[in-house]
Motif scaffolding. Sequence first.
Motif, short mmCIF file in Angstrom:
data_model
loop_
_atom_site.label_atom_id
_atom_site.label_comp_id
_atom_site.label_asym_id
_atom_site.label_seq_id
_atom_site.Cartn_x
_atom_site.Cartn_y
_atom_site.Cartn_z
N LEU A 178 -15.50 -17.18 1.61
CA LEU A 178 -14.46 -16.24 2.03
C LEU A 178 -13.52 -16.87 3.05
N ARG A 179 -14.07 -17.73 3.89
CA ARG A 179 -13.30 -18.30 4.99
C ARG A 179 -12.18 -19.21 4.47
N GLY A 180 -10.94 -18.85 4.82
CA GLY A 180 -9.79 -19.61 4.35
C GLY A 180 -9.33 -19.24 2.95
N ALA A 181 -9.96 -18.26 2.34
CA ALA A 181 -9.64 -17.92 0.95
C ALA A 181 -8.29 -17.22 0.83
N LEU A 182 -7.54 -17.59 -0.19
CA LEU A 182 -6.31 -16.89 -0.55
C LEU A 182 -6.56 -15.87 -1.66
N ARG A 183 -7.63 -16.07 -2.41
CA ARG A 183 -8.06 -15.13 -3.46
C ARG A 183 -9.44 -14.59 -3.07
N TYR A 184 -9.53 -13.33 -2.85
CA TYR A 184 -10.76 -12.75 -2.30
C TYR A 184 -11.08 -11.41 -2.97
N GLU A 185 -10.60 -11.22 -4.19
CA GLU A 185 -10.75 -9.93 -4.86
C GLU A 185 -12.20 -9.49 -4.98
N ARG A 186 -13.10 -10.44 -5.17
CA ARG A 186 -14.50 -10.03 -5.37
C ARG A 186 -15.17 -9.56 -4.08
N TYR A 187 -14.48 -9.70 -2.93
CA TYR A 187 -15.07 -9.28 -1.65
C TYR A 187 -14.37 -8.05 -1.08
N LEU A 188 -13.59 -7.35 -1.91
CA LEU A 188 -12.85 -6.21 -1.39
C LEU A 188 -13.77 -5.08 -0.94
N GLU A 189 -14.88 -4.88 -1.63
CA GLU A 189 -15.78 -3.78 -1.28
C GLU A 189 -16.38 -3.93 0.11
N GLN A 190 -16.48 -5.16 0.57
CA GLN A 190 -17.06 -5.40 1.90
C GLN A 190 -16.00 -5.34 3.01
N SER A 191 -14.75 -5.02 2.65
CA SER A 191 -13.65 -5.08 3.61
C SER A 191 -13.10 -3.69 3.90
N THR A 192 -12.25 -3.65 4.91
CA THR A 192 -11.51 -2.44 5.27
C THR A 192 -10.05 -2.83 5.43
N ALA A 193 -9.14 -2.03 4.90
CA ALA A 193 -7.70 -2.30 5.01
C ALA A 193 -7.02 -1.18 5.79
N LEU A 194 -6.10 -1.57 6.67
CA LEU A 194 -5.31 -0.62 7.45
C LEU A 194 -3.84 -1.00 7.34
N SER A 195 -2.98 -0.01 7.24
CA SER A 195 -1.53 -0.24 7.14
C SER A 195 -0.82 0.50 8.25
N ALA A 196 0.20 -0.16 8.83
CA ALA A 196 0.98 0.44 9.90
C ALA A 196 2.46 0.32 9.57
N ARG A 197 3.20 1.30 9.98
CA ARG A 197 4.66 1.28 9.85
C ARG A 197 5.25 1.23 11.27
N PRO A 198 6.54 0.98 11.41
CA PRO A 198 7.15 0.95 12.74
C PRO A 198 6.82 2.21 13.55
N GLY A 199 6.44 2.01 14.78
CA GLY A 199 6.00 3.10 15.64
C GLY A 199 4.49 3.20 15.75
N GLN A 200 3.77 2.59 14.80
CA GLN A 200 2.31 2.56 14.83
C GLN A 200 1.84 1.16 15.24
#
Length: 395
Positions: A178-200
């Motif tokens: 995983l370290r340094g990976a540009l393709r990591y689709e198989r590890y998505l379940e172990q991850s968390t994603a957060l998105s912010a817009r201006p003001g956040q």
Amino acid sequence: MDFAELYWEHQAVLLGEEQAKALPRVSVDELFGAVVSCCEDFCRGGRQKVRFYSDDQELDLLGGGHQRLLPARRDGSFAAYNARLMDLEGLPNYALVVADWHQFNRALWERILSAVQGLAAVVGISHARMDTQVFLGTYKTTPFGVHVDRTSGFHFPVAGTKTMRFWPDRFAQATPELRGALRYERYLEQSTALSARPGQVLYWPSSDWHVAESDGEFSVTWGFGYWLGDGMTSLALEALAQLLMETPGRCRAVPRSALVEEARELREVDTLVDKLARLSADPRLRAAVARGWLEHFSACGYLRPPPLLEHGGAAGAVTLKSMYNLLAAPEAGGAMRVAAGGYSTTVADEPAVWDAIAVLNAGGELPVRADDGAVGRMIDFCLRAGALQLRPDQT
């Protein structure tokens, strides 16, 4: 206090506009000028950290003659800069990373210092360093892949949306691919994603492995980092190394026939170790480390403050700006070192100077007089360091 208890060095979090009110605000237009100035200094040979990536490959900006790919004043805005790269340079997938842009806009830096005082009051000032960064472009993932920075990070999108994906350190350590990976689709379940817009604001702890994601939309995000670690130890080692280099020494010729005996006794090694022990007790080492300590903490942990200001010697009265503290310590030879805003100077060690520093740190006011001796020199230095504000003489 709630943020420090719930999230600081614990977990990533998206802070809404109401939660983020206490954190600094920088507009996209203010940021543009500081970034351009930083890039200009980089092109002049300044020791700035500016990196440009196209299709996930870093370009040699200076050696490769790619300075035209950096934002310029003629662009006028980040949006116009992006249009130039897309339309004229044909770069649909690029990323620009600029560090420590705060050096080029003191007002923005002071805004950041003022806003993070509450955080510093709870978690302390970083003993390693504080820095600022800007990330902008149309890149779909961080061009250097999934990585970890040993810094508690705060990211503020000012144009477009910023999405970050996180993995816990224990998972990354158990998954070296995983370290340094540009393709990591198989590890998505172990991850968390957060998105912010201006003001956040996005925050994540120093242990989280992370990568930025986007759909190719142009975005601009700035951030500041609270680095974890012991920068004071590094400072002491650097000062010791400098003293070692400055101390005369002579290489001793060792014939090949004598190497076996030399290896048994290691006399030359013992000589060097003894030399290091003597230097560690050298007052010059303590003075060098003390100077670094004072400058570091007078700038709230920032190692690269904006340059000193010009001061014309105007008369009036001065008060300390709320985001600063004046620090001082005695030095040898009847001197004292005064630190403000990441810089320091020496003046005569006089009770009046200590009293003046105490008055300013307590929120008091002092008159500025050209014939004020050590106190006047201290005030003049603190004005040039940007730590004092002047109320001009109205008479």
